[in-house]
Design an enzyme around this catalytic site. Sequence first.
Site, PDB file in Angstrom:
ATOM      1  N   CYS A 204       0.826  -1.203   0.000  1.00  0.00           N
ATOM      2  CA  CYS A 204       0.000   0.000   0.000  1.00  0.00           C
ATOM      3  C   CYS A 204       0.866   1.261   0.000  1.00  0.00           C
ATOM      4  O   CYS A 204       0.353   2.371  -0.109  1.00  0.00           O
ATOM      5  CB  CYS A 204      -0.941   0.008   1.207  1.00  0.00           C
ATOM      6  SG  CYS A 204      -0.084   0.024   2.805  1.00  0.00           S
TER       7      CYS A 204
ATOM      8  N   GLU B 163      -3.433   0.116  -3.671  1.00  0.00           N
ATOM      9  CA  GLU B 163      -2.573  -1.052  -3.483  1.00  0.00           C
ATOM     10  C   GLU B 163      -1.876  -1.356  -4.811  1.00  0.00           C
ATOM     11  O   GLU B 163      -2.530  -1.456  -5.850  1.00  0.00           O
ATOM     12  CB  GLU B 163      -3.400  -2.271  -3.056  1.00  0.00           C
ATOM     13  CG  GLU B 163      -4.065  -2.131  -1.693  1.00  0.00           C
ATOM     14  CD  GLU B 163      -3.170  -2.567  -0.545  1.00  0.00           C
ATOM     15  OE1 GLU B 163      -2.110  -3.169  -0.804  1.00  0.00           O
ATOM     16  OE2 GLU B 163      -3.547  -2.302   0.613  1.00  0.00           O
TER      17      GLU B 163
END
Length: 483
Positions: free
Chosen positions: A430, A476
């Site tokens: 992330c 992500e």
Amino acid sequence: MALVAARSKSVIFVKRDLLRFLANGTIVTEQGNPPSKKRWRKGKEKKPPSCTDDVSWEERLADVVTPLWRLSYDKQLELKQQNQEKILSQLSGHLSGDSPVRDKLSFPVLPVLPSPVRDGYRNKSTFSVNRGVDGNPKTVGFYVGTGRKGNIVCVSGDHLLNMPQKHKLVARCYQDFIRLSSLEPCLLFHTGGHWREITVRTNKEGCTMAIVYFHPQSLTPAEVAVHKAELVDYFTQGPGSVCQLDSLYFQESSMTRCTHEQSPYQLLYGQPHIYEEILDFKFRISADAFFQVNQAAAEVLYATVRDLCVPNTEEDGGQTKAGSTLLDVCCGTGAMGITISPRVDKIIGIELIEQAVEDAKHNAALNNVLNCEFISGKAEAVLPGLISQLSFAGRCLTVVVNPARAGLHHRVVRALRNQPAIRRLVYVSCKPDGEAMRNFKELCCDPNSQKKLTGEAFSPTLAVSVDLFPHTPHCEVVILFER
């Protein structure tokens, strides 16, 4: 039905593009052209104001929590694509020996996959308690300002685009409850007070879990019990019953954050867990279990990871077993490995948090998945010996890693890098511009005896981002490394 169709469409698109890459080494769009590199440019979109501008507290909070809320969703995706390409060009520049150059990418970066749900998508929210705009210390919401500058103001999150209505309702009711309570809020631990933040978790069916955090200070257990009873009565019989909670938890703690082992979560009312589905698998959610905050986008993410780890070469929905073992490092509650399990002979997950491992084992049993094994411990301690055993047994290894923002321990990177049986590694991050970038470089650099990185280098061959966090700059990124 529209959301289901959108989700299915995203999964189909990524599977198609991934298969084309795996077959041809080239990514093309539906029209047969390379992915667009159109940039986001400042136009008529309003620039987010600073806190010195004459704007409302609600706008200031939205600019902190959801900085991209003023942009159209298409513009948000363009901006995220630009940011991801800029970050990944650093890796390309490092590998080529050149200084990072904007747009200089040595491997394909697919367009960001959109979230099927863009508003109210969060299934977990934590609301703080502090002084509001009117000075009331029993205000529940989110912070504007910093403790360092001493200008913290707690503002209601009722207007935030990423917050579901159920979360907002529970937060309002909790605020009403603590304002009725004879106890003061705990704004700073050393100044006393008791009521702290509240976490709300929901699933797509609307089941709701609330976790109230409480500082006992010098109260006796009997005195704390009185206030716990008042909390239960408020949410089950009183005005808070409108929230229709399925679970109400309570944690006493004198620390900012602590685990279930340090201070157990006490179930005051309802069911101990709620459940959620990802790609037709069902998962148990405990009070402190990690679960992706956007369920619909998590399905897109997990389908992407699955297709990169074990490409499915049958076009009509058939499944091809790879006859190999998948190592799921930092596996959490097992969701990623379990969704990949039909395509491999064996899944081995490694996770530090014991409660998460228990959840992972339960989730495998719940879904009648028999080829998963989950191990509790530090990956840097478990992985080297485990990989040696599997290699000695002659197994072909694929690895997926999904670490926290701190990235992988250097001993984990060393174990992965130095094991020749690993030919394919999928890294999910992330924050690729943080410690993850150090991991990328160590996986791909020339052999280095000083760092004990003696194995053949990996090469990044594909990257694709999934937008799990609309209205924020984050997403992500999934990178496929091969050798």
